[in-house]
Design a protein around this motif. Sequence first.
Motif, short mmCIF file in Angstrom:
data_model
loop_
_atom_site.label_atom_id
_atom_site.label_comp_id
_atom_site.label_asym_id
_atom_site.label_seq_id
_atom_site.Cartn_x
_atom_site.Cartn_y
_atom_site.Cartn_z
N ILE A 47 0.84 -1.21 0.00
CA ILE A 47 0.00 0.00 0.00
C ILE A 47 0.87 1.25 0.00
O ILE A 47 0.61 2.22 -0.70
N LEU B 205 0.67 4.18 -2.68
CA LEU B 205 0.35 5.57 -2.35
C LEU B 205 1.48 6.50 -2.75
O LEU B 205 1.24 7.60 -3.26
N PHE C 186 -0.41 12.22 -8.92
CA PHE C 186 -1.50 13.19 -8.75
C PHE C 186 -1.03 14.44 -8.02
O PHE C 186 -1.77 15.06 -7.30
N VAL D 9 -0.34 18.02 -7.00
CA VAL D 9 -0.96 19.30 -7.35
C VAL D 9 0.10 20.37 -7.22
O VAL D 9 0.78 20.46 -6.20
N VAL E 103 -6.33 -5.62 8.61
CA VAL E 103 -5.91 -5.51 7.22
C VAL E 103 -6.93 -4.70 6.42
O VAL E 103 -6.56 -3.85 5.59
N LEU F 137 -6.46 -1.07 7.00
CA LEU F 137 -5.30 -0.60 6.23
C LEU F 137 -5.71 -0.27 4.80
O LEU F 137 -5.42 0.80 4.27
N VAL F 138 -6.42 -1.23 4.19
CA VAL F 138 -6.80 -1.06 2.79
C VAL F 138 -7.72 0.15 2.63
O VAL F 138 -7.53 0.98 1.73
N ALA G 38 -5.88 3.44 2.96
CA ALA G 38 -5.09 3.73 1.77
C ALA G 38 -5.97 4.21 0.63
O ALA G 38 -5.64 5.17 -0.07
N GLN H 29 -7.03 7.78 1.11
CA GLN H 29 -5.90 8.64 0.75
C GLN H 29 -5.85 8.82 -0.76
O GLN H 29 -5.66 9.93 -1.27
N PHE H 30 -6.02 7.71 -1.45
CA PHE H 30 -5.94 7.75 -2.91
C PHE H 30 -7.04 8.64 -3.48
O PHE H 30 -6.80 9.49 -4.34
N MET I 115 -6.23 12.28 -2.99
CA MET I 115 -5.27 12.80 -3.97
C MET I 115 -5.94 13.01 -5.32
O MET I 115 -5.74 14.05 -5.98
N PHE I 116 -6.74 12.02 -5.69
CA PHE I 116 -7.38 12.09 -7.00
C PHE I 116 -8.30 13.30 -7.09
O PHE I 116 -8.25 14.06 -8.06
N LYS J 14 -8.25 16.04 -5.26
CA LYS J 14 -7.50 17.28 -5.15
C LYS J 14 -6.97 17.68 -6.52
O LYS J 14 -6.92 18.86 -6.86
N LYS J 15 -6.56 16.67 -7.27
CA LYS J 15 -6.01 16.96 -8.59
C LYS J 15 -7.10 17.29 -9.59
O LYS J 15 -7.01 18.27 -10.32
#
Lengths: 263, 191
Positions: free
Chosen positions: A20, A24, A31, A33, B76, B79-80, B83, B86-87, B90-91, B93-94
């Motif tokens: 992970i 990340l 990604f 910015v 687990v 955790l997934v 993550a 988070q992804f 980011m996506f 934000k962009k």
Amino acid sequence: MNILPVIIAAAIVGGVGIIIGFFLGFSSEKFKVEVDPREESILEILPGNNCGGCGYAGCSGLAAAIVKGEAPVNGCPVGGAAVGNKVGEIMGVAAEEGVRQAAFVKCGGTCEKAKQDYQYTGVEDCAALSFVPNGGAKSCSYGCLGFGNCVKSCPFDAIHIVDGIARVDKEACKACGKCVAACPKGLIELLPYDAEHIVQCSSKDMGKNVMKACTAGCIGCRLCEKNCAFDAVHVVDNIAYIDQSKCTKCGVCAQKCPKKIIV
Amino acid sequence: MKALILLAIGSAIVNNVVLSQFLGICPFLGVSKKTETAAGMGGAVIFVITVSSFVAALIYKFILTPTNTQYLKTIVFILVIAALVQFVEMFLKKSMPSLYQSLGVYLPLITTNCAVLGVALTNVTKEYNLLESVINGFATACGFFLAITIMAGIREKIEYNDIPKPFQGTAIVLIVACLMSIAFMGFSGMI
């Protein structure tokens, strides 16, 4: 004790974590910015209280607005000139000389000076008190209620209730304007930090009624207005007001005031 | 095929994640002030739940079961999910900064949205296979989307109503949530 399951468990959770982590890390690159680096460095300089005194939603909002050119470099009232100059260096503009301000409470009706019409034993909140008859227990319906909504609103611990009225610690005041909004009586005003002569009263009542209610009230006698050589003092609605931009700090009005409420 | 459709309807409407199982209440109440943001939140949750139920099912089937370490599923899965959130952050934000701005703190809060973990764990306890897990996840998230957008629509209308003072604000929102929950109870027993 069999140690194997412990190792397997650690390996599985750790392994999943590492995968992970890589995923990340990769996507954070992908990604990314583009943030203007100036925005981040400005944000570091700003005080970081997120008080909203500048009119933006927190310090990051102001930083973004400064970079876009929507806000002046000295847009932060809390940081004042020091922060303004540093931000100006980053933006490559000289900060306009901002006047340091401080909040002033325009009421001098302490416990012994202002009379009370009745005993109030309700909720200790200025906003609630301003709804009770005559706007509170004080005979003067314009005066400070002394329950400290301004104290609660101050993020800098600069305003306190002393002897029944709010008093501002000028050194600690950052002129963010929170207390101005919090006072239901509208007694607090932002004035230049070095202002020396301020009318410590907000009563618009006739002089006779003011005399009955409080010994520290402006009676609208106009002695200050007549004696000011600089056209800085005016009596409007039975209350004197000093225009700080014209005041030369000569002190004549303070001497002439029969009630000694210009301090 | 019929079983899958029934499963989807069941988890989206009959056993609605918010209104019948009372999971994910925090974003349901927190982000339902405007329909636009509510729909954005719903979209983000659909994405996160669908992908996380897929990944969680994969991990459960190919890592945890063979090594006989099913007891690690909760940690687990968390955790997934973390993550993935988070992804998504980011996506967004962009690609959609305005949505990112309006979701604000609630976006990272999907991490602790118990609906996400709830779905992943339900998939395991009900022994769904990979396809069923994904469909269950997607349908549950659609149920969340449905509930939160309806709620936001009602709250926008409530703004114009003359509500008695003691009920203003959060109180009336909770009452609305109760009424919605009772309405959705009408679906129970359908499947």
